[in-house]
Design a protein around this motif. Structure first.
Motif, PDB file in Angstrom:
ATOM      1  N   GLU A 130       0.793  -1.233   0.000  1.00  0.00           N
ATOM      2  CA  GLU A 130       0.000   0.000   0.000  1.00  0.00           C
ATOM      3  C   GLU A 130       0.825   1.282   0.000  1.00  0.00           C
ATOM      4  O   GLU A 130       0.280   2.361  -0.220  1.00  0.00           O
ATOM      5  N   LEU A 131       2.145   1.155   0.215  1.00  0.00           N
ATOM      6  CA  LEU A 131       2.963   2.371   0.243  1.00  0.00           C
ATOM      7  C   LEU A 131       4.361   2.147  -0.330  1.00  0.00           C
ATOM      8  O   LEU A 131       4.731   2.761  -1.332  1.00  0.00           O
ATOM      9  N   CYS A 132       5.124   1.281   0.312  1.00  0.00           N
ATOM     10  CA  CYS A 132       6.553   1.161  -0.028  1.00  0.00           C
ATOM     11  C   CYS A 132       6.769   0.764  -1.483  1.00  0.00           C
ATOM     12  O   CYS A 132       7.661   1.315  -2.158  1.00  0.00           O
ATOM     13  N   ARG A 133       5.973  -0.170  -1.975  1.00  0.00           N
ATOM     14  CA  ARG A 133       6.207  -0.657  -3.336  1.00  0.00           C
ATOM     15  C   ARG A 133       5.851   0.386  -4.385  1.00  0.00           C
ATOM     16  O   ARG A 133       6.563   0.544  -5.384  1.00  0.00           O
ATOM     17  N   SER A 134       4.760   1.082  -4.172  1.00  0.00           N
ATOM     18  CA  SER A 134       4.226   1.913  -5.243  1.00  0.00           C
ATOM     19  C   SER A 134       4.805   3.318  -5.308  1.00  0.00           C
ATOM     20  O   SER A 134       4.994   3.865  -6.398  1.00  0.00           O
ATOM     21  N   LYS A 242      12.246  -1.590  -1.877  1.00  0.00           N
ATOM     22  CA  LYS A 242      12.700  -2.607  -0.928  1.00  0.00           C
ATOM     23  C   LYS A 242      13.416  -1.966   0.260  1.00  0.00           C
ATOM     24  O   LYS A 242      13.296  -2.432   1.399  1.00  0.00           O
ATOM     25  N   TRP A 243      14.152  -0.901   0.005  1.00  0.00           N
ATOM     26  CA  TRP A 243      14.833  -0.188   1.099  1.00  0.00           C
ATOM     27  C   TRP A 243      13.809   0.360   2.095  1.00  0.00           C
ATOM     28  O   TRP A 243      13.991   0.248   3.315  1.00  0.00           O
ATOM     29  N   LEU A 244      12.727   0.937   1.593  1.00  0.00           N
ATOM     30  CA  LEU A 244      11.682   1.447   2.484  1.00  0.00           C
ATOM     31  C   LEU A 244      11.152   0.340   3.397  1.00  0.00           C
ATOM     32  O   LEU A 244      10.945   0.556   4.600  1.00  0.00           O
ATOM     33  N   GLY A 245      10.943  -0.829   2.824  1.00  0.00           N
ATOM     34  CA  GLY A 245      10.475  -1.947   3.644  1.00  0.00           C
ATOM     35  C   GLY A 245      11.469  -2.322   4.723  1.00  0.00           C
ATOM     36  O   GLY A 245      11.095  -2.563   5.883  1.00  0.00           O
ATOM     37  N   HIS A 246      12.757  -2.374   4.365  1.00  0.00           N
ATOM     38  CA  HIS A 246      13.792  -2.682   5.359  1.00  0.00           C
ATOM     39  C   HIS A 246      13.793  -1.659   6.492  1.00  0.00           C
ATOM     40  O   HIS A 246      13.972  -2.012   7.664  1.00  0.00           O
ATOM     41  N   ILE A 247      13.625  -0.382   6.147  1.00  0.00           N
ATOM     42  CA  ILE A 247      13.652   0.672   7.161  1.00  0.00           C
ATOM     43  C   ILE A 247      12.493   0.498   8.140  1.00  0.00           C
ATOM     44  O   ILE A 247      12.672   0.588   9.362  1.00  0.00           O
ATOM     45  N   MET A 276      20.713   0.774   5.256  1.00  0.00           N
ATOM     46  CA  MET A 276      21.183   0.256   3.970  1.00  0.00           C
ATOM     47  C   MET A 276      22.484  -0.524   4.132  1.00  0.00           C
ATOM     48  O   MET A 276      22.702  -1.526   3.440  1.00  0.00           O
ATOM     49  N   ARG A 277      23.351  -0.087   5.018  1.00  0.00           N
ATOM     50  CA  ARG A 277      24.571  -0.864   5.262  1.00  0.00           C
ATOM     51  C   ARG A 277      24.235  -2.193   5.929  1.00  0.00           C
ATOM     52  O   ARG A 277      24.705  -3.247   5.513  1.00  0.00           O
ATOM     53  N   TRP A 278      23.402  -2.115   6.941  1.00  0.00           N
ATOM     54  CA  TRP A 278      23.094  -3.258   7.791  1.00  0.00           C
ATOM     55  C   TRP A 278      22.267  -4.312   7.054  1.00  0.00           C
ATOM     56  O   TRP A 278      22.526  -5.514   7.182  1.00  0.00           O
ATOM     57  N   ARG A 279      21.310  -3.850   6.266  1.00  0.00           N
ATOM     58  CA  ARG A 279      20.460  -4.758   5.490  1.00  0.00           C
ATOM     59  C   ARG A 279      20.320  -4.231   4.071  1.00  0.00           C
ATOM     60  O   ARG A 279      19.292  -3.643   3.697  1.00  0.00           O
ATOM     61  N   PRO A 280      21.351  -4.417   3.256  1.00  0.00           N
ATOM     62  CA  PRO A 280      21.293  -3.888   1.890  1.00  0.00           C
ATOM     63  C   PRO A 280      20.235  -4.585   1.055  1.00  0.00           C
ATOM     64  O   PRO A 280      19.871  -5.736   1.317  1.00  0.00           O
ATOM     65  N   VAL A 281      19.742  -3.877   0.069  1.00  0.00           N
ATOM     66  CA  VAL A 281      18.784  -4.463  -0.871  1.00  0.00           C
ATOM     67  C   VAL A 281      19.521  -5.361  -1.857  1.00  0.00           C
ATOM     68  O   VAL A 281      19.160  -6.524  -2.048  1.00  0.00           O
ATOM     69  N   VAL A 282      20.542  -4.819  -2.500  1.00  0.00           N
ATOM     70  CA  VAL A 282      21.349  -5.618  -3.427  1.00  0.00           C
ATOM     71  C   VAL A 282      22.345  -6.401  -2.590  1.00  0.00           C
ATOM     72  O   VAL A 282      23.393  -5.886  -2.195  1.00  0.00           O
ATOM     73  N   MET A 283      22.026  -7.647  -2.307  1.00  0.00           N
ATOM     74  CA  MET A 283      22.878  -8.469  -1.452  1.00  0.00           C
ATOM     75  C   MET A 283      24.069  -9.040  -2.211  1.00  0.00           C
ATOM     76  O   MET A 283      25.071  -9.428  -1.605  1.00  0.00           O
ATOM     77  N   GLY A 385      14.175  -7.730  -0.273  1.00  0.00           N
ATOM     78  CA  GLY A 385      13.332  -6.766   0.427  1.00  0.00           C
ATOM     79  C   GLY A 385      12.016  -7.417   0.794  1.00  0.00           C
ATOM     80  O   GLY A 385      11.656  -8.472   0.263  1.00  0.00           O
ATOM     81  N   PRO A 386      11.274  -6.810   1.718  1.00  0.00           N
ATOM     82  CA  PRO A 386       9.982  -7.378   2.098  1.00  0.00           C
ATOM     83  C   PRO A 386       9.020  -7.443   0.912  1.00  0.00           C
ATOM     84  O   PRO A 386       8.863  -6.476   0.174  1.00  0.00           O
ATOM     85  N   LYS A 387       8.402  -8.600   0.763  1.00  0.00           N
ATOM     86  CA  LYS A 387       7.344  -8.771  -0.225  1.00  0.00           C
ATOM     87  C   LYS A 387       5.986  -8.581   0.442  1.00  0.00           C
ATOM     88  O   LYS A 387       5.038  -8.096  -0.187  1.00  0.00           O
ATOM     89  N   VAL A 388       5.914  -8.963   1.693  1.00  0.00           N
ATOM     90  CA  VAL A 388       4.718  -8.765   2.506  1.00  0.00           C
ATOM     91  C   VAL A 388       5.170  -8.159   3.825  1.00  0.00           C
ATOM     92  O   VAL A 388       6.059  -8.696   4.496  1.00  0.00           O
TER      93      VAL A 388
END
Length: 394
Positions: A130-134, A242-247, A276-283, A385-388
């Motif tokens: 509803e937010l991060c993806r779009s 995906k970064w937004l979801g991690h945050i 972003m350092r701790w949980r990068p999107v591009v692993m 990144g989070p899918k759900v």
């Protein structure tokens, strides 16, 4: 050293950190026995691979297939790469991005409105959907002059291209359903862009990104315009989403950090960078070894071999970061590899940072006591990144 690592299992996507630690302990250069790819696990070696175009190439990787061989992200010829990239560099400067702050803030609030209403009514909301993806997709579509009616198509196209990017290298590119969906999305984007290019040729004077590349002084043929615009539509939103979801997840796990940021908003930029350092999107990034092969740390690697700088390891390299497994928003700033490095680093990093700052600031201002209210499902390892992402009011 041989290392057994399943990049593609659900378990790896959900919790890669035990494997990341094991890789670091196993050595700086590892051969994945499942794929035959070599992996480098230190910050120094990852940076070397990402910048040394004499020994390693991005050309011929899945990037070329998804976007086209003319897209600058997949071109190692520095002169051509820089020429194409330079067309849009002015659009992503800090002043240009700051001018977009009101629009992004308004969009964020519009999208948070229904989320807040549902949460205050006691519902659980999938914040990724509803937010991060779009939101990042809508912003890059706006910058490119894509009509609002195509917003959901941009999300759908990006998701299809992203799903192909995390498939095993040996996945059949002619029959695998995800590759077929990616080809379909690539062709649909190409058809849309062909019309958009023709329209802009007949109607010059626009300031959007498509207009800028159509009317650039380089007089590019249409195939270059399509490939680079297709790349921009995708890359301009996928990582940020995906970064937004991690945050959001990180600020739920570390409520002390959330309280700090709420008390002192000036901490926001460094907090986001630390996530972003701790949980990068591009692993993990991918390159191919050039003809003649090469040697890294005494390990001989044949030509044509896939080599992966494992960003998840590099961003937690104890040789570069003190207590790297800790989320510490007060650590001394050092650039990490979350947005890439070298020639193929992220062009839109300033936009991504602005979007993240605005979205998280507005979310915390309006829903400061949210909590993750169920299992967070992650999509893949390589582009993670989070899918759900279910949240509720505390």
């Amino acid at each position: 050293m041989d290392f057994d690592f399943d990049l593609y299992s659900r378990e790896t996507a959900q919790n890669p950190w035990p494997a990341i630690k094991a890789m670091q302990e196993a050595g700086p250069v590892l051969r994945n026995v499942r794929t035959g790819a070599y992996m480098v696990t230190t910050d120094k070696l990852a940076r070397n691979v990402l910048t040394d175009t004499t020994r390693f190439t991005i050309e011929g990787t899945a990037v070329t297939i998804r976007f086209g061989k003319e897209a600058f992200f997949g071109i190692d010829d520095k002169a051509l790469h820089d020429k194409l990239r330079s067309i849009w560099m002015g659009a992503f400067t800090r002043p240009a991005m700051e001018a977009m702050r009101p629009m992004i803030t308004q969009l964020a609030d519009e999208m948070i409105d229904p989320v807040e209403e549902k949460l205050r009514a006691g519902e659980t909301v999938d914040l990724e959907a509803e937010l991060c993806r779009s939101l990042p997709a809508y912003v890059i579509a706006h910058m490119m002059g894509v009509p609002r009616s195509y917003r959901d198509d941009v999300v759908r196209w990006s998701d299809a291209l992203g799903a192909a990017s995390v498939l095993p290298a040996n996945a059949d590119k002619q029959t695998h359903p995800a590759w077929l969906a990616a080809y379909k999305a690539r062709d649909e984007i190409g058809a849309y862009l062909a019309e958009a290019i023709a329209h802009r040729r007949k109607n010059p004077g626009g300031t959007d990104l498509i207009s800028q590349i159509v009317h650039s002084s380089h007089n590019l043929p249409d195939e270059f315009i399509v490939s680079n615009s297709r790349q921009m539509l995708y890359a301009g939103n996928e990582t940020t989403a995906k970064w937004l979801g991690h945050i959001v997840v990180a600020l739920d796990e570390r409520k002390d950090v959330r309280r700090e940021v709420l008390a002192d908003p000036k901490l926001m930029p460094q907090a986001l960078e630390e996530v972003m350092r701790w949980r990068p999107v591009v692993m993990a990034s991918v390159r191919l070894v050039k003809p003649g092969g090469t040697e890294i740390e005494g390990v001989r690697i044949p030509e044509g071999t896939t080599i992966m700088p494992v960003v998840g390891c590099a961003n937690r390299d104890p040789a570069r970061y003190e207590n790297p497994e800790e989320l510490d928003i007060h650590r001394k700033f050092q650039t990490n590899l979350g947005f890439g490095f070298g020639m193929h680093s992220c062009l839109g990093v300033t936009l991504a940072r602005l979007e993240a700052q605005i979205v998280i600031e507005r979310l915390l201002a309006r829903i400061p006591d949210y909590e993750v209210a169920g299992d967070v499902i992650y999509n893949a390892f390589a582009l993670r990144g989070p899918k759900v992402l279910p949240i509720a009011m505390h």
